[in-house]
Design a protein around this motif. Structure first.
Motif, mmCIF file in Angstrom:
data_model
loop_
_atom_site.group_PDB
_atom_site.id
_atom_site.type_symbol
_atom_site.label_atom_id
_atom_site.label_comp_id
_atom_site.label_asym_id
_atom_site.label_seq_id
_atom_site.Cartn_x
_atom_site.Cartn_y
_atom_site.Cartn_z
ATOM 1 N N MET A 45 -7.415 83.107 20.279
ATOM 2 C CA MET A 45 -7.414 84.461 19.733
ATOM 3 C C MET A 45 -6.283 84.626 18.721
ATOM 4 N N CYS A 46 -5.139 84.066 19.052
ATOM 5 C CA CYS A 46 -3.995 84.122 18.151
ATOM 6 C C CYS A 46 -4.299 83.383 16.849
ATOM 7 N N GLY A 47 -4.978 82.252 16.952
ATOM 8 C CA GLY A 47 -5.324 81.473 15.778
ATOM 9 C C GLY A 47 -6.306 82.165 14.853
ATOM 10 N N ARG A 48 -7.108 83.070 15.396
ATOM 11 C CA ARG A 48 -8.087 83.819 14.593
ATOM 12 C C ARG A 48 -7.568 85.179 14.134
ATOM 13 N N CYS A 49 -6.373 85.532 14.554
ATOM 14 C CA CYS A 49 -5.830 86.865 14.298
ATOM 15 C C CYS A 49 -5.607 87.105 12.802
ATOM 16 N N SER A 50 -5.914 88.303 12.361
ATOM 17 C CA SER A 50 -5.727 88.675 10.949
ATOM 18 C C SER A 50 -4.329 89.237 10.689
ATOM 19 N N HIS A 51 -3.481 89.303 11.707
ATOM 20 C CA HIS A 51 -2.132 89.862 11.566
ATOM 21 C C HIS A 51 -1.061 88.778 11.607
ATOM 22 N N ILE A 52 -1.389 87.562 11.189
ATOM 23 C CA ILE A 52 -0.461 86.441 11.320
ATOM 24 C C ILE A 52 0.851 86.675 10.568
ATOM 25 N N GLY A 53 0.775 87.270 9.382
ATOM 26 C CA GLY A 53 2.004 87.560 8.626
ATOM 27 C C GLY A 53 2.859 88.598 9.319
ATOM 28 N N GLU A 54 2.221 89.641 9.795
ATOM 29 C CA GLU A 54 2.931 90.703 10.518
ATOM 30 C C GLU A 54 3.553 90.143 11.794
ATOM 31 N N CYS A 55 2.819 89.289 12.474
ATOM 32 C CA CYS A 55 3.308 88.653 13.702
ATOM 33 C C CYS A 55 4.528 87.776 13.401
ATOM 34 N N THR A 56 4.423 86.961 12.369
ATOM 35 C CA THR A 56 5.520 86.073 11.999
ATOM 36 C C THR A 56 6.781 86.874 11.697
ATOM 37 N N ARG A 57 6.640 87.940 10.927
ATOM 38 C CA ARG A 57 7.800 88.786 10.599
ATOM 39 C C ARG A 57 8.371 89.439 11.855
ATOM 40 N N TRP A 58 7.523 89.962 12.708
ATOM 41 C CA TRP A 58 7.979 90.630 13.927
ATOM 42 C C TRP A 58 8.750 89.646 14.805
ATOM 43 N N LEU A 59 8.193 88.458 14.977
ATOM 44 C CA LEU A 59 8.860 87.451 15.807
ATOM 45 C C LEU A 59 10.176 86.984 15.194
ATOM 46 N N ALA A 60 10.251 86.967 13.884
ATOM 47 C CA ALA A 60 11.478 86.520 13.223
ATOM 48 C C ALA A 60 12.649 87.464 13.466
ATOM 49 N N TYR A 61 12.358 88.729 13.725
ATOM 50 C CA TYR A 61 13.416 89.723 13.879
ATOM 51 C C TYR A 61 13.523 90.304 15.290
ATOM 52 N N THR A 62 12.714 89.813 16.217
ATOM 53 C CA THR A 62 12.695 90.393 17.561
ATOM 54 C C THR A 62 13.039 89.335 18.597
ATOM 55 N N PRO A 66 10.382 95.876 24.707
ATOM 56 C CA PRO A 66 9.820 96.439 25.942
ATOM 57 C C PRO A 66 8.326 96.182 26.074
ATOM 58 N N ALA A 67 7.661 95.889 24.944
ATOM 59 C CA ALA A 67 6.217 95.637 24.955
ATOM 60 C C ALA A 67 5.846 94.825 23.726
ATOM 61 N N VAL A 68 4.734 94.149 23.813
ATOM 62 C CA VAL A 68 4.181 93.423 22.672
ATOM 63 C C VAL A 68 3.606 94.463 21.713
ATOM 64 N N PRO A 69 3.773 94.283 20.407
ATOM 65 C CA PRO A 69 3.270 95.275 19.464
ATOM 66 C C PRO A 69 1.751 95.447 19.549
ATOM 67 N N GLY A 70 1.305 96.646 19.240
ATOM 68 C CA GLY A 70 -0.111 96.995 19.347
ATOM 69 C C GLY A 70 -1.033 96.188 18.462
ATOM 70 N N PHE A 71 -0.518 95.616 17.380
ATOM 71 C CA PHE A 71 -1.390 94.828 16.504
ATOM 72 C C PHE A 71 -1.776 93.488 17.109
ATOM 73 N N CYS A 72 -1.096 93.074 18.174
ATOM 74 C CA CYS A 72 -1.345 91.773 18.797
ATOM 75 C C CYS A 72 -2.597 91.835 19.678
ATOM 76 N N PRO A 73 -3.592 90.993 19.399
ATOM 77 C CA PRO A 73 -4.795 91.007 20.231
ATOM 78 C C PRO A 73 -4.550 90.509 21.656
ATOM 79 N N ASN A 74 -3.432 89.830 21.881
ATOM 80 C CA ASN A 74 -3.089 89.362 23.225
ATOM 81 C C ASN A 74 -2.203 90.343 23.993
ATOM 82 N N ALA A 75 -1.924 91.489 23.400
ATOM 83 C CA ALA A 75 -1.047 92.470 24.054
ATOM 84 C C ALA A 75 -1.519 92.849 25.456
#
Length: 83
Positions: A45-62, A66-75
Motif C-alpha cells: 500500500m505504501c509503495g502505491r501511495c500517491s503521497h510519497i513526497g509528502e510522506c518523505t518530507r514529514w518523515l524527514a522532520y518528524t 501522537p498519530a500518523v498523519p491522515g494522508f497515510c493509507p496505513n494510518a
C-alpha cells in the motif's frame, strides 16, 4: 532480519511512519500482533501511495508524533498497533 529488498523505499516509509508513533512493525510481527501477510500488504500500500513526497518530507522532520498523519493509507493499521 525482516525487510523488503524489492521495495526498500516503501518498507522504509511504512517502518518510519510506525516508528514515529512508537510502533515497531518487526516486533508486531514477532509478537503476533501483525501477520507477515498484513505487513506485506502495508508495504505494498505504501509503495502505491500517491503521497510519497509528502510522506518523505514529514518523515524527514518528524521524530515522534501522537498519530500518523491522515494522508497515510496505513494510518488505521498503525493506529491499531499503538499501545
Amino acid at each position: 532480519m525482516m525487510g523488503y529488498t524489492e521495495a526498500p523505499l516503501a518498507w522504509g516509509h511504512a517502518r518510519g511512519m510506525a516508528r514515529t508513533v512508537g510502533v515497531s512493525l518487526t516486533d508486531a510481527v514477532v509478537e503476533g500482533w501483525l501477520s507477515r501477510t498484513e505487513l506485506a500488504g502495508m508495504v505494498e500500500m505504501c509503495g502505491r501511495c500517491s503521497h510519497i513526497g509528502e510522506c518523505t518530507r514529514w518523515l524527514a522532520y518528524t521524530v515522534t508524533a501522537p498519530a500518523v498523519p491522515g494522508f497515510c493509507p496505513n494510518a488505521p493499521a498503525i493506529g491499531a498497533l499503538m499501545a
